[in-house]
Design an enzyme around this catalytic site. Structure first.
Site, short mmCIF file in Angstrom:
data_model
loop_
_atom_site.label_atom_id
_atom_site.label_comp_id
_atom_site.label_asym_id
_atom_site.label_seq_id
_atom_site.Cartn_x
_atom_site.Cartn_y
_atom_site.Cartn_z
N TYR A 119 0.85 -1.19 0.00
CA TYR A 119 0.00 0.00 0.00
C TYR A 119 0.88 1.25 0.00
CZ TYR A 119 -3.27 3.55 1.60
OH TYR A 119 -4.04 4.69 1.70
N GLU A 207 -3.57 7.48 -4.13
CA GLU A 207 -3.51 6.19 -3.43
C GLU A 207 -3.26 5.07 -4.42
OE1 GLU A 207 -7.14 4.30 -1.80
OE2 GLU A 207 -6.14 4.43 0.14
#
Ligand code: ADP
Ligand code: MG
Length: 399
Positions: A119, A207
């Site tokens: 992530y 993101e």
């Protein structure tokens, strides 16, 4: 402003960020040609909606099949079949709410062989006034859950904009993700390119979930979610052209035409207030008395009668609204203007729900007189507290 995954990837690619080749399509008939052009042996058919959690999402219609909003296809025919199943259907994910979102675009891209999923995100950190990186080895899943269950697995740091991005930042990311050798070098390049893109395009949030390592040891962005600072859009016409208004709240689009600061919320009490601070206080006090606001709305300091009418129409267009609270402190804004706007709006759109009006400040007596003499069923209130209690009791059926 938000954009779709495929658009975000195209923007990032300009900055040398590694993304998969892909094609966006709007019609199922285009799917097989797109897949053929891309070449196999593996494709991924991805729903393009402004919400995450698509992979684990579920379609409402049974014609869409059992699989989620991101599907692995092993042949050109399968890509076509998925496209026919998914386009035009409603996808429900943890981020869309129960209503879901209609899938009007698909992105068909190369399937990757995934060795590890990480992530990575970037955002403007208000506390430090810097751009912050957030990285974790726990990619591909719900990062909020990771933050809750195992916060130690999340590494964050900020970048001083005066000195800019440096190799040190790339090494921090590589270290957090346990990358060595050539992969660490790739991480350094990636971090630098992402930062450059973030600053150049005035992004608010970026993101990448998941950021992957492929079986052939390449660092690669498999998903991309980007939002831009609305106040800087005037210098990015290329970004503005990516806007998909079908993804935005109709009431918010309408409000932006009248330059009204309106944000749709989930509750039942519509609010018309002047001044952002007073608007926030109004939302708070409604909650304090146990109900939920249907919107944030700041009509601004110098709102005209026309603007007030538009605002009122937008509020009443929301089917969830069971009561309306008008809370005006007339400083620059004059109470009589608000009163006339409210009356004009009620006359054109009608009033199906209780309306509480609290006026204070410039021309307050004139404003109150206009409302009194209108003959409309308006509940007057003396102050904010009184107004909140009255509207809450009105929507609960009491008086
Ligand atoms: P969302 O976050 O909305 O669920 P993602 O783009 O992250 O959508 O896709 C969900 C999952 O599907 C990813 O975590 C990844 O495992 C898989 N996936 C997505 N794109 C690809 C791809 N190009 N190749 C292989 N797997 C993919
Ligand atoms: Mg994702």
């Amino acid at each position: 402003m938000n954009i779709h995954e495929y658009q975000a990837k195209a923007v990032l690619k300009e900055f040398g960020v590694p993304v998969s080749p892909g094609r966006a399509i709007f019609k199922a008939e285009e799917a097989e040609a797109a897949a053929r052009e891309l070449g196999g042996p593996l494709w991924v058919v991805k729903s393009q909606i402004h919400a995450g959690g698509r992979g684990k999402g579920k379609f409402k219609e049974k014609e869409a099949g059992e699989k989620g909003g991101v599907r692995l296809a092993k042949s050109v025919e399968e890509v076509g079949e998925f496209a026919r199943q998914m386009l035009g259907r409603t996808l429900v994910t943890i981020q869309t709410g129960e209503a879901g979102k209609q899938v009007n675009r698909l992105y068909i891209e190369h399937g990757s062989d995934i060795e590890a999923e990480f992530y990575l995100s970037m955002l403007v950190d208000r506390a430090t006034s810097r751009v912050a990186f957030v990285v974790s080895t726990e990619g591909g899943m719900d990062i909020e859950q990771v933050a809750h269950d195992s916060p130690e697995k999340i590494v964050t740091f900020t970048v001083d904009q005066a000195s800019g991005i440096m190799p040190l930042h790339g090494r921090l990311v590589a270290g957090a993700l346990g990358l060595k050798g050539d992969l660490a070098k790739q991480a350094e390049r990636l971090v630098s390119n992402l930062y450059t893109a973030f600053m150049a395009k005035d992004m608010e949030m970026l993101e990448i979930n998941p950021l992957i390592v492929t079986k052939d040891q390449r660092l690669h962005c498999l998903d991309a979610k980007v939002s831009f600072d609305g106040n800087a859009l005037y210098r990015h016409p290329d970004i503005v052209s990516l806007r998909d208004t079908s993804e935005e709240d109709e009431k918010e689009i309408e409000a932006s035409k009248y330059d009204l600061a309106y944000i749709a919320l989930d509750g039942t009490i519509g609010c018309m207030v002047n001044g952002a601070g007073l608007a926030m206080a109004t939302l708070d006090i409604i909650k304090l008395y146990g109900e939920e606001p249907a919107n944030f709305l700041d009509v601004g300091g110098g709102a005209s009668e026309e603007k007030v009418t538009a605002a009122f129409k937008i509020i009443t267009a929301d089917p969830n609204v069971r009561g309306i609270l008008v809370n005006i402190f007339g400083g620059i804004m004059k109470c009589d203007v608000i009163a006339r706007g409210v009356i004009a709006a009620v006359r054109t759109v009608g009033l199906q729900v209780p309306l509480v009006v609290r006026l204070e400040g410039t021309n307050v007596e004139e404003g109150k007189r206009i409302i009194r003499e209108s003959g409309l069923n308006v509940i007057p209130a003396d102050d904010l507290d009184d107004a909140a209690q009255k509207i809450v009791s009105a929507v609960r059926g009491g008086k």
